[in-house]
Enzyme design. Structure first.
Site, PDB file in Angstrom:
ATOM      1  N   GLU A 158       0.746  -1.218  -0.088  1.00 29.66           N
ATOM      2  CA  GLU A 158       0.427   0.230   0.188  1.00 29.66           C
ATOM      3  C   GLU A 158       1.130   1.703   0.495  1.00 29.66           C
ATOM      4  OE1 GLU A 158      -4.204  -0.917   0.376  1.00 29.66           O
ATOM      5  OE2 GLU A 158      -3.801   1.020   1.521  1.00 29.66           O
TER       6      GLU A 158
HETATM    7  C1  LIG Z   1       2.259  -8.764   0.240  1.00 30.68           C
HETATM    8  C2  LIG Z   1       1.516  -7.405  -0.913  1.00 30.68           C
HETATM    9  C3  LIG Z   1       0.609  -7.644  -1.169  1.00 30.68           C
HETATM   10  C4  LIG Z   1       0.733  -6.631  -2.979  1.00 30.68           C
HETATM   11  N1  LIG Z   1      -0.936  -6.162  -2.863  1.00 30.68           N
HETATM   12  C5  LIG Z   1      -0.555  -5.700  -4.301  1.00 30.68           C
HETATM   13  C6  LIG Z   1      -2.462  -5.211  -4.673  1.00 30.68           C
HETATM   14  O1  LIG Z   1      -3.165  -5.741  -4.022  1.00 30.68           O
HETATM   15  N2  LIG Z   1      -2.681  -4.330  -5.360  1.00 30.68           N
HETATM   16  C7  LIG Z   1      -1.428  -4.070  -6.173  1.00 30.68           C
HETATM   17  O2  LIG Z   1      -1.959  -2.854  -7.041  1.00 30.68           O
HETATM   18  N3  LIG Z   1       0.195  -3.863  -5.887  1.00 30.68           N
HETATM   19  C8  LIG Z   1       0.174  -4.818  -4.090  1.00 30.68           C
HETATM   20  N4  LIG Z   1       1.354  -5.073  -3.620  1.00 30.68           N
HETATM   21  C9  LIG Z   1       2.384  -4.078  -4.301  1.00 30.68           C
HETATM   22  C10 LIG Z   1       2.866  -2.932  -3.414  1.00 30.68           C
HETATM   23  O3  LIG Z   1       2.274  -1.746  -3.577  1.00 30.68           O
HETATM   24  C11 LIG Z   1       4.483  -2.326  -3.960  1.00 30.68           C
HETATM   25  O4  LIG Z   1       5.302  -3.821  -3.823  1.00 30.68           O
HETATM   26  C12 LIG Z   1       4.886  -1.157  -3.524  1.00 30.68           C
HETATM   27  O5  LIG Z   1       3.824   0.110  -3.895  1.00 30.68           O
HETATM   28  C13 LIG Z   1       6.052  -1.237  -3.712  1.00 30.68           C
HETATM   29  O6  LIG Z   1       6.566  -0.902  -4.990  1.00 30.68           O
HETATM   30  P1  LIG Z   1       8.141  -2.111  -5.705  1.00 30.68           P
HETATM   31  O7  LIG Z   1       7.912  -3.132  -5.074  1.00 30.68           O
HETATM   32  O8  LIG Z   1       7.480  -2.523  -7.399  1.00 30.68           O
HETATM   33  O9  LIG Z   1       8.811  -1.215  -5.155  1.00 30.68           O
HETATM   34  P2  LIG Z   1       9.772   0.097  -6.326  1.00 30.68           P
HETATM   35  O10 LIG Z   1       8.820   1.326  -6.078  1.00 30.68           O
HETATM   36  O11 LIG Z   1      10.628  -0.385  -7.057  1.00 30.68           O
HETATM   37  O12 LIG Z   1      10.493   0.668  -4.692  1.00 30.68           O
HETATM   38  C14 LIG Z   1      12.113  -0.066  -4.135  1.00 30.68           C
HETATM   39  C15 LIG Z   1      12.252   0.286  -2.954  1.00 30.68           C
HETATM   40  O13 LIG Z   1      13.088   2.526  -3.506  1.00 30.68           O
HETATM   41  C16 LIG Z   1      11.944   2.871  -2.436  1.00 30.68           C
HETATM   42  N5  LIG Z   1      11.773   4.053  -3.011  1.00 30.68           N
HETATM   43  C17 LIG Z   1      10.849   3.739  -4.831  1.00 30.68           C
HETATM   44  N6  LIG Z   1      10.843   5.292  -5.025  1.00 30.68           N
HETATM   45  C18 LIG Z   1      11.195   5.972  -3.937  1.00 30.68           C
HETATM   46  C19 LIG Z   1      11.528   7.629  -4.419  1.00 30.68           C
HETATM   47  N7  LIG Z   1      10.507   8.208  -4.426  1.00 30.68           N
HETATM   48  N8  LIG Z   1      12.095   7.929  -2.960  1.00 30.68           N
HETATM   49  C20 LIG Z   1      12.312   7.808  -1.772  1.00 30.68           C
HETATM   50  N9  LIG Z   1      12.767   5.389  -1.926  1.00 30.68           N
HETATM   51  C21 LIG Z   1      12.015   5.534  -2.999  1.00 30.68           C
HETATM   52  C22 LIG Z   1      10.852   1.900  -2.312  1.00 30.68           C
HETATM   53  O14 LIG Z   1      10.635   2.383  -0.976  1.00 30.68           O
HETATM   54  C23 LIG Z   1      11.463   0.737  -1.891  1.00 30.68           C
HETATM   55  O15 LIG Z   1      12.539   0.768  -0.617  1.00 30.68           O
HETATM   56  C24 LIG Z   1       0.919  -5.751  -3.377  1.00 30.68           C
HETATM   57  C25 LIG Z   1       3.080  -6.182  -2.078  1.00 30.68           C
HETATM   58  C26 LIG Z   1       3.017  -6.684  -1.424  1.00 30.68           C
HETATM   59  C27 LIG Z   1       4.146  -7.257  -1.038  1.00 30.68           C
END
Ligand SMILES: Cc1cc2nc3c(=O)[nH]c(=O)nc-3n(C[C@H](O)[C@H](O)[C@H](O)COP(=O)(O)OP(=O)(O)OC[C@H]3O[C@@H](n4cnc5c(N)ncnc54)[C@H](O)[C@@H]3O)c2cc1C
Length: 380
Positions: A363
């Site tokens: 989220e």
């Molecule tokens: C169990 C689980 C359930 C989920 N359910 C859903 C769902 O139902 N629907 C859905 O759409 N998504 C869902 N997600 C996805 C979730 O919302 C994303 O994993 C989350 O938003 C982070 O995206 P990412 O994993 O691509 O990380 P990235 O965006 O690639 O980020 C990687 C790292 O970099 C950091 N980062 C990225 N950009 C910045 C910035 N601008 N400034 C500082 N730090 C930054 C992040 O904090 C993170 O630590 C789920 C995830 C999990 C783990």
């Protein structure tokens, strides 16, 4: 107690009973098997937890965000995966309730509340998580329908939902102003479920890839106008983040309650001198949970009371990251206090610690929530 408070208290009591009697006995098995629990879905649907935020006219329970938080907290005391079931149902439903046409609401909200259908929220993609405005799933209008193409990842309930609330771009050049929401039904030709994730925590929640390959979606299944998807998504997440915070509070409280019971059985109260370090830790855990709870319910109340002139999105973000950081700290301390026993499956605290890690990520990661807070503070 006024009528609203009374209704909330009824929800809290009901969730407490279901948590204790139905969820608690299943929590460790759900985690060990990583299984989606249809038995819990059935109970939650019957109790109205899965149609809580749907208006009465569509068969829902007309609940408010505070009640949503109370249910998430009470269930998460025993099982964070089961609490997520309540939350994701609301997250998938809200864009339809907030922006759908009357026809869309009548059709889908009614089926969700009356037929116990499950819904999911499809935003994240392999290349875009935090940077959600850059989603690549495309929706191209052709005659009376749209053709959807793209891949969604980490979708909660992706493999078990009946309806998929999907965000796609109808105008890639416009970034957030080009995003549009659609409702896609399970079984639609071209819609398939990819890999199911084998996660370290929240293992009872089904998390999958969702693949859209030339999926034909009638224009009538568009949620709101073209280009309003971003705002529907943001309004949804601002309402669900207080509940994620409450889920984290419940999880942390569950861990603390367990450690307290463990300590009582070993007469820790009498061992004032030799256990002074642990006593201080318990006090800090309790204080931090109360602080997180206060912030979670403050952000929920702001939503319910539609407080004007205050940045509700900032309080939702504060609550989400503060409460999940507290849950991580409290559950880690709970494992530490129980020492080697805490590491074993004989106690629930190691599961709770794994679950807390996940709440810091989904989220919107806690880093992104900090960015929302700082950005709001600095805005003129
Ligand atoms: C169990 C689980 C359930 C989920 N359910 C859903 C769902 O139902 N629907 C859905 O759409 N998504 C869902 N997600 C996805 C979730 O919302 C994303 O994993 C989350 O938003 C982070 O995206 P990412 O994993 O691509 O990380 P990235 O965006 O690639 O980020 C990687 C790292 O970099 C950091 N980062 C990225 N950009 C910045 C910035 N601008 N400034 C500082 N730090 C930054 C992040 O904090 C993170 O630590 C789920 C995830 C999990 C783990």
């Amino acid at each position: 107690m006024d009528e609203i408070e009374q209704k909330r208290e009824e929800w809290r009591k009901k969730a407490q009973e279901v948590g204790k009697n139905v969820v608690a006995p299943r929590a460790s098995e759900i985690d060990a098997k990583g299984e989606f629990s249809w038995d819990i879905v059935e109970v939650f649907a019957k109790e109205g937890f899965l149609s809580l935020l749907i208006p009465k006219e569509y068969g829902g329970r007309d609940g408010d965000i505070t009640s949503f938080c109370l249910i998430a907290e009470e269930i998460a005391k025993y099982c964070a995966s089961s609490a997520l079931l309540v939350i994701v149902q609301a997250v998938g439903t809200m864009p339809i309730a907030l922006g759908g046409t009357e026809e869309l609401k009548k059709n889908y909200l009614t089926k969700i509340s009356r037929e116990g259908k499950l819904v999911c929220f499809c935003l994240t993609e392999p290349e875009t998580g935090s940077d959600a405005a850059s989603i690549r799933t495309k929706a191209v209008r052709k005659d009376g329908h749209y053709l959807l193409n793209g891949t969604k990842v980490f979708i909660t309930n992706g493999g078990v939902a009946d309806f998929y609330t999907v965000f796609a771009t109808t105008n890639p050049g416009k970034k957030m102003e080009g995003i549009t929401g659609f409702v896609v039904e399970k079984g639609a030709p071209g819609l398939s479920v990819g890999k199911t994730e084998n996660k370290m925590g929240i293992r009872g929640s089904n998390t999958t890839e969702v693949i859209l390959n030339e999926v034909e979606v009638p224009v009538s299944q568009r949620v709101g106008d073209e280009g309003v998807g971003w705002w529907l998504m943001m309004r949804t997440l601002n309402r669900s983040r207080p509940a994620i915070a409450a889920q984290a509070v419940g999880l942390a409280q569950g861990a603390l309650d367990y450690v307290i019971q463990y300590g009582r059985e070993r007469d820790w109260a009498k061992k004032r001198d030799e256990m002074c370090g642990i006593h201080f830790q318990l006090a800090d855990m309790a204080v931090e949970i109360e602080a997180a709870r206060a912030l979670a319910y403050k952000s929920a109340r702001m939503m319910d009371e539609k407080v004007k002139g205050t940045p509700v999105q900032m309080f939702s973000a504060m609550a989400k990251y503060f409460a999940s950081d507290v849950a991580m700290k409290v559950t880690t301390n709970a494992v530490q206090i129980l020492q080697w026993e805490g590491l074993t499956k004989s106690h629930p605290v190691e599961r709770m610690m794994r679950d807390a890690k996940v709440i810091q990520i989904f989220e919107g990661t806690n880093q992104i929530q900090r960015k929302v807070v700082a950005h709001t503070l600095l805005k003129e």
